[in-house]
Design a protein around this motif. Structure first.
Motif, mmCIF file in Angstrom:
data_model
loop_
_atom_site.group_PDB
_atom_site.id
_atom_site.type_symbol
_atom_site.label_atom_id
_atom_site.label_comp_id
_atom_site.label_asym_id
_atom_site.label_seq_id
_atom_site.Cartn_x
_atom_site.Cartn_y
_atom_site.Cartn_z
ATOM 1 N N SER A 357 27.805 -36.778 20.311
ATOM 2 C CA SER A 357 27.507 -37.447 21.703
ATOM 3 C C SER A 357 26.100 -37.799 22.098
ATOM 4 O O SER A 357 25.772 -38.752 23.068
ATOM 5 C CB SER A 357 28.201 -36.679 22.909
ATOM 6 O OG SER A 357 27.434 -35.504 22.949
ATOM 7 N N ASP A 358 25.146 -37.547 20.955
ATOM 8 C CA ASP A 358 24.108 -37.883 21.392
ATOM 9 C C ASP A 358 23.480 -38.679 19.856
ATOM 10 O O ASP A 358 23.762 -38.464 19.166
ATOM 11 C CB ASP A 358 23.112 -36.425 21.263
ATOM 12 C CG ASP A 358 21.608 -36.645 21.529
ATOM 13 O OD1 ASP A 358 21.212 -37.174 22.585
ATOM 14 O OD2 ASP A 358 20.976 -36.606 20.488
ATOM 15 N N THR A 359 22.432 -39.517 20.400
ATOM 16 C CA THR A 359 21.900 -40.665 19.370
ATOM 17 C C THR A 359 20.441 -40.279 19.034
ATOM 18 O O THR A 359 19.816 -41.055 18.388
ATOM 19 C CB THR A 359 22.168 -42.056 19.920
ATOM 20 O OG1 THR A 359 21.611 -42.360 21.012
ATOM 21 C CG2 THR A 359 23.677 -42.298 19.753
ATOM 22 N N LEU A 360 20.196 -39.129 19.753
ATOM 23 C CA LEU A 360 18.373 -39.035 19.485
ATOM 24 C C LEU A 360 18.127 -38.662 18.176
ATOM 25 O O LEU A 360 16.910 -38.911 17.662
ATOM 26 C CB LEU A 360 17.968 -37.948 20.305
ATOM 27 C CG LEU A 360 18.036 -38.351 21.878
ATOM 28 C CD1 LEU A 360 17.416 -37.280 22.615
ATOM 29 C CD2 LEU A 360 17.369 -39.606 22.328
ATOM 30 N N TYR A 361 19.231 -37.858 17.184
ATOM 31 C CA TYR A 361 18.605 -37.383 16.176
ATOM 32 C C TYR A 361 19.484 -37.461 14.908
ATOM 33 O O TYR A 361 19.125 -37.437 13.788
ATOM 34 C CB TYR A 361 18.354 -35.780 16.287
ATOM 35 C CG TYR A 361 17.569 -35.382 17.354
ATOM 36 C CD1 TYR A 361 16.237 -35.426 17.222
ATOM 37 C CD2 TYR A 361 18.074 -34.967 18.543
ATOM 38 C CE1 TYR A 361 15.345 -35.153 18.269
ATOM 39 C CE2 TYR A 361 17.124 -34.646 19.872
ATOM 40 C CZ TYR A 361 15.797 -34.731 19.486
ATOM 41 O OH TYR A 361 14.843 -34.472 20.483
ATOM 42 N N ASN A 362 20.861 -37.607 15.025
ATOM 43 C CA ASN A 362 21.743 -37.520 14.158
ATOM 44 C C ASN A 362 22.944 -38.305 14.215
ATOM 45 O O ASN A 362 24.134 -37.951 13.771
ATOM 46 C CB ASN A 362 22.049 -36.027 13.880
ATOM 47 C CG ASN A 362 22.652 -35.837 12.403
ATOM 48 O OD1 ASN A 362 22.605 -36.479 11.465
ATOM 49 N ND2 ASN A 362 23.604 -34.722 12.391
ATOM 50 N N ALA A 363 22.948 -39.497 14.874
ATOM 51 C CA ALA A 363 24.351 -40.152 15.102
ATOM 52 C C ALA A 363 24.553 -41.039 13.902
ATOM 53 O O ALA A 363 23.836 -41.465 13.159
ATOM 54 C CB ALA A 363 24.174 -41.084 16.249
#
Length: 498
Positions: A357-363
């Motif tokens: 659900s997060d795109t800051l590091y590993n999407a």
């Protein structure tokens, strides 16, 4: 002595035969000892021709000759404040017009555009010598001197330069103007003194060759930084080397001066910068953890999603803990725990998690970049380095000139130990609460300690001495003032120091 073509061999009878090579074509430039050449990518002007291993330069352009559009520069910069002196030579092989050549040094940052014009305002960009008029000129602050076009001394002349401790001397056909070995000043016939205070910084050997002016013909200059004693076969080598035995010069090298070559350069404290800083890129997986290889255990990692330009710039460090998050793009967010997304730091890098659900590091389908610094890997306590009036703990890499310091504000003027052995030139401070980044840079202004440079959410540079208490950093501490944004009473803050 001249070099003999074909004297070397492989030892395995796999030898090359030479063709159309003269002994003057062979240089003592080797992988273990490099000499500068003329930078073919750095000259100004489209009519420059380079030959003889990029040591011979010809210009036939009349285009913008008065702005230095026919200049060329060396490939190795000199620190003008260096107590080691440096020596090199030029040959004026063929001058179309004698007063239209200038030789000397130019700021390494000023090698594009107008070679001696006003690109940097009134900041001096070059110091150059004209043999025809026996004058020295600094640009752009001294543009009124003119040389004597009828003086016949320069065509075919050998010009030597010596640079040391912010001073430069010139010799012409073996005769010095002043005495560099004795630090004796002199004055040319016209213009500023040759024994001049040259500003600190990195400067390059350079020359302006005004070729093709009117009907006077091309201009050709040949460089010898120690590897070209015959000036590409134009003369007999003098056979002079420096005190370390390097170089082949036309004239003797003055005492206290050396050939500009890699063997004479000091051995750097850090031979492999990549052991202390690395930039790393990766593609996000989305569904699996990824161990990102840096090459060392980082202590500060700055991460950006390259696919989404609106995503934050994320900072993690070992002093707070790898999972603790700062962002640089806004002042409205507190520090947050992002250990579900980022961390831990590992012996060879760091880990990013499989949080979909997060795109800051590993999407998935997102690309990332991180900038990674090595500090100390171990936290230095208050007794391990010089403390200021405000106690700090520190992760520090003294050799690389980087540290992370943590301190708790007092609300009063004070000093904070940064853990380094030289005054930091760049400091970023962020309280562990919703507040702006406060940034110090030694180039911000003439008195940078009087200014705040906001890292986020601010209005650029502000004249406010309450940030750094109107005091420049020292080799052991930096100062903080009463500004609540940097030194609020009871609020913990982080300082990243370079």
């Amino acid at each position: 002595m001249p070099f003999v073509v074909g004297i070397d061999s492989s030892g395995n009878n796999n030898n090359f035969s030479s063709s159309s090579l003269e002994s003057t074509d062979v240089m003592p430039d080797t992988p273990t000892n490099n000499f500068p050449t003329i930078n073919t990518a750095g000259g100004i002007g489209g009519n420059n021709t380079y030959s003889q291993g990029s040591l011979r330069f010809t210009n036939d352009s009349t285009s913008n000759y008065d702005t230095g559009a026919c200049s060329a520069f060396g490939t190795m910069a000199i620190d003008t404040s260096d107590s080691t002196g440096w020596y090199w030579e030029f040959l004026m092989e063929d001058l179309g017009r004698e007063d239209l050549q200038w030789n000397g040094i130019i700021k390494a940052s000023a090698t594009t555009g107008d070679a001696y014009g006003s690109q940097d305002g009134n900041i001096v960009r070059s110091f150059s010598w004209n043999g025809a008029g026996k004058i020295m000129m600094q640009q752009p602050q001294d543009t009124t001197n003119s040389a004597d076009s009828t003086n016949p001394d320069t065509d075919g002349a050998h010009i030597g330069f010596a640079l040391k401790n912010n001073k430069m001397w010139v010799r012409m056909n073996g005769t010095w103007y002043g005495n560099p070995a004795a630090n004796t000043p002199s004055a040319p016939e016209v213009g500023i003194p040759l024994h001049i205070n040259i500003p600190d910084g990195h400067w390059l050997p350079f020359f302006l060759a005004y070729g093709g002016y009117s009907s006077f013909g091309d201009c050709t200059i040949v460089a010898n930084f120690g590897q070209n004693g015959t000036f590409s076969g134009n003369t007999t080598a003098g056979g002079y080397s420096d005190a370390n035995g390097y170089g082949d010069f036309k004239y003797s090298v003055p005492s206290g001066f050396l050939a500009l070559c890699s063997k004479n350069l000091p051995i750097p404290t850090i031979k492999l910068p990549g052991d202390n800083f690395q930039t790393v890129r990766w593609a996000g997986s989305g569904s699996t953890d990824q161990d990102i290889t840096v090459g060392f255990q980082p202590d500060l990692t700055w991460v950006k999603n390259r696919t989404s330009g609106t995503k934050e710039w994320n900072i993690h460090d070992a002093v707070r803990g790898a999972g603790q998050w700062f962002t640089t793009h806004t002042s409205s967010l507190n520090e947050a725990d992002y250990s579900d997304y980022f961390g831990p730091f590992q012996s060879n890098g760091f880990r990013v998690a499989d949080v979909l659900s997060d795109t800051l590091y590993n999407a998935s389908s997102n690309n990332y970049c991180s900038w990674n610094w090595k500090a100390g890997n171990a936290i230095s306590g208050t007794g391990d380095f010089t403390q200021g009036t405000i106690a700090s703990t520190c992760s520090r890499n003294v050799a690389a000139g980087f540290s992370i310091a943590k301190f708790t504000g007092t609300g009063s003027n004070g000093t904070v130990g940064h853990g380094l052995d030289a005054a930091p030139e760049f400091i970023q401070v962020r309280q562990r609460a919703a507040h702006n980044w406060f940034v110090y840079n030694h180039k911000t202004a003439a008195s940078p300690e009087d200014y705040i440079m906001y890292g986020s959410g601010g209005s650029g540079i502000t004249d406010d001495a309450t940030a750094w208490n109107d005091t420049a950093p020292t080799s052991s501490v930096f100062s903080v003032g009463t500004n609540d944004g940097i030194n609020a009473n009871g609020t913990e803050a982080m300082a990243y120091c370079w």
